[in-house]
Scaffold this active site. Structure first.
Site, short mmCIF file in Angstrom:
data_model
loop_
_atom_site.label_atom_id
_atom_site.label_comp_id
_atom_site.label_asym_id
_atom_site.label_seq_id
_atom_site.Cartn_x
_atom_site.Cartn_y
_atom_site.Cartn_z
CG HIS A 122 107.69 38.92 47.76
ND1 HIS A 122 106.75 39.69 47.12
CD2 HIS A 122 107.40 37.64 47.42
CE1 HIS A 122 105.92 38.91 46.45
NE2 HIS A 122 106.28 37.66 46.61
NE ARG A 127 101.13 34.12 50.71
CZ ARG A 127 100.29 34.46 49.76
NH1 ARG A 127 99.71 35.62 49.81
NH2 ARG A 127 100.02 33.64 48.77
CB SER A 184 101.09 40.62 44.59
OG SER A 184 102.37 40.32 45.08
N1 COA Z 1 104.54 37.55 52.08
C1 COA Z 1 103.40 37.97 51.53
N2 COA Z 1 102.95 37.53 50.35
C2 COA Z 1 103.69 36.64 49.69
C3 COA Z 1 104.90 36.17 50.20
C4 COA Z 1 105.32 36.66 51.44
N3 COA Z 1 106.46 36.25 51.99
N4 COA Z 1 105.42 35.28 49.33
C5 COA Z 1 104.56 35.20 48.31
N5 COA Z 1 103.52 36.03 48.53
C6 COA Z 1 102.37 36.19 47.66
C7 COA Z 1 102.61 37.08 46.50
O1 COA Z 1 102.26 38.38 46.83
C8 COA Z 1 101.72 36.48 45.43
O2 COA Z 1 100.41 36.94 45.52
P1 COA Z 1 99.40 36.84 44.28
O3 COA Z 1 99.18 35.39 43.98
O4 COA Z 1 98.21 37.53 44.79
O5 COA Z 1 100.06 37.53 43.11
C9 COA Z 1 101.72 35.00 45.77
O6 COA Z 1 102.10 34.92 47.12
C10 COA Z 1 102.72 34.21 45.00
O7 COA Z 1 103.48 35.07 44.22
P2 COA Z 1 104.98 35.05 43.99
O8 COA Z 1 105.76 34.80 45.24
O9 COA Z 1 105.31 36.30 43.28
O10 COA Z 1 105.19 33.78 43.12
P3 COA Z 1 104.29 33.10 42.04
O11 COA Z 1 103.48 32.05 42.70
O12 COA Z 1 103.59 34.09 41.20
O13 COA Z 1 105.48 32.44 41.20
C11 COA Z 1 106.54 30.84 39.79
C12 COA Z 1 105.31 31.27 40.56
C13 COA Z 1 107.10 31.93 38.92
C14 COA Z 1 107.62 30.40 40.76
C15 COA Z 1 106.05 29.64 38.95
O14 COA Z 1 104.91 30.03 38.22
C16 COA Z 1 107.10 29.11 37.99
O15 COA Z 1 108.02 28.43 38.39
N6 COA Z 1 106.96 29.43 36.70
C17 COA Z 1 107.85 28.97 35.66
C18 COA Z 1 107.22 27.88 34.83
C19 COA Z 1 107.50 26.52 35.36
O16 COA Z 1 108.63 26.11 35.57
N7 COA Z 1 106.42 25.75 35.56
C20 COA Z 1 106.51 24.35 35.99
C21 COA Z 1 106.67 24.20 37.46
S1 COA Z 1 105.18 24.40 38.35
#
Ligand code: COA
Length: 160
Positions: free
Chosen positions: A18, A91, A129
């Protein structure tokens, strides 16, 4: 006011992957708001406050980076922040379908919002994560994959 982008995620916890996206995005945008989703569906290991605190400690002081939290629809949050850009890291190919689905849904919800993707540096391609938490929970050495403060917090969580 310069161009601001929203970098949303669960950040449970923030990883060096991140941070790499963040650093590189700062060469393109004037400011970035890291928007931490409360995301109870994902049953986070760290509370929202813990996730925000570790992000704050990992970033140190950079007046171009803001840390915030949100619940509800991401597109509504983005509009409230008076911008129209969402930044996501991509990724391996395995991320593609999920990210594609999410950005199309966001686009359906609000046509003015644009999502841009940055390729994650190859060093972090296979980290997440979840996998980091799993390794840490079993006593594995996760140094180098997460900021030092996250290493420390994970050790505390898992009691070693
Ligand atoms: N390098 C390594 N790992 C990475 C990374 C990077 N550059 N970028 C992301 N990741 C990993 C994270 O570690 C995480 O791993 P995990 O799934 O094992 O926890 C995964 O990729 C994604 O996590 P993160 O980047 O924290 O985002 P997320 O996918 O959990 O977030 C939201 C999702 C919050 C953006 C999404 O759920 C959201 O918009 N929620 C609000 C509700 C909404 O509007 N919904 C309707 C639209 S879909």
């Amino acid at each position: 006011m310069g161009k601001m982008v929203i970098y949303p995620g669960s950040f449970d916890p923030i990883t060096n992957g991140h941070l790499s996206i963040l650093r590189r995005a700062l060469t393109m945008f004037d400011s970035i708001t890291i928007a931490v989703a409360s995301n109870p569906i994902k049953k986070p290991l760290f509370t929202l406050d813990e996730r925000i605190a570790t992000i704050r400690e990992s970033i140190k002081d950079d007046d171009r980076v803001f840390i915030d939290s949100f619940s509800g629809l991401l597109v509504d949050y983005v509009v409230n922040q008076k911008t129209n850009i969402i930044l996501r890291g991509m990724r391996a190919l395995s991320d593609f379908e999920y990210e594609f689905q999410m950005s199309l849904m966001n686009r359906k919800l609000n046509k003015n919002i644009q999502t841009i993707f940055m390729m994650t540096d190859y060093k972090w391609l296979y980290t997440s994560s979840t996998i980091i938490k799993e390794a840490a929970s079993l006593g594995g050495d996760i140094k180098g994959l997460v900021p030092d403060i996250v290493c420390q917090r994970l050790k505390e969580k898992f009691g070693y």
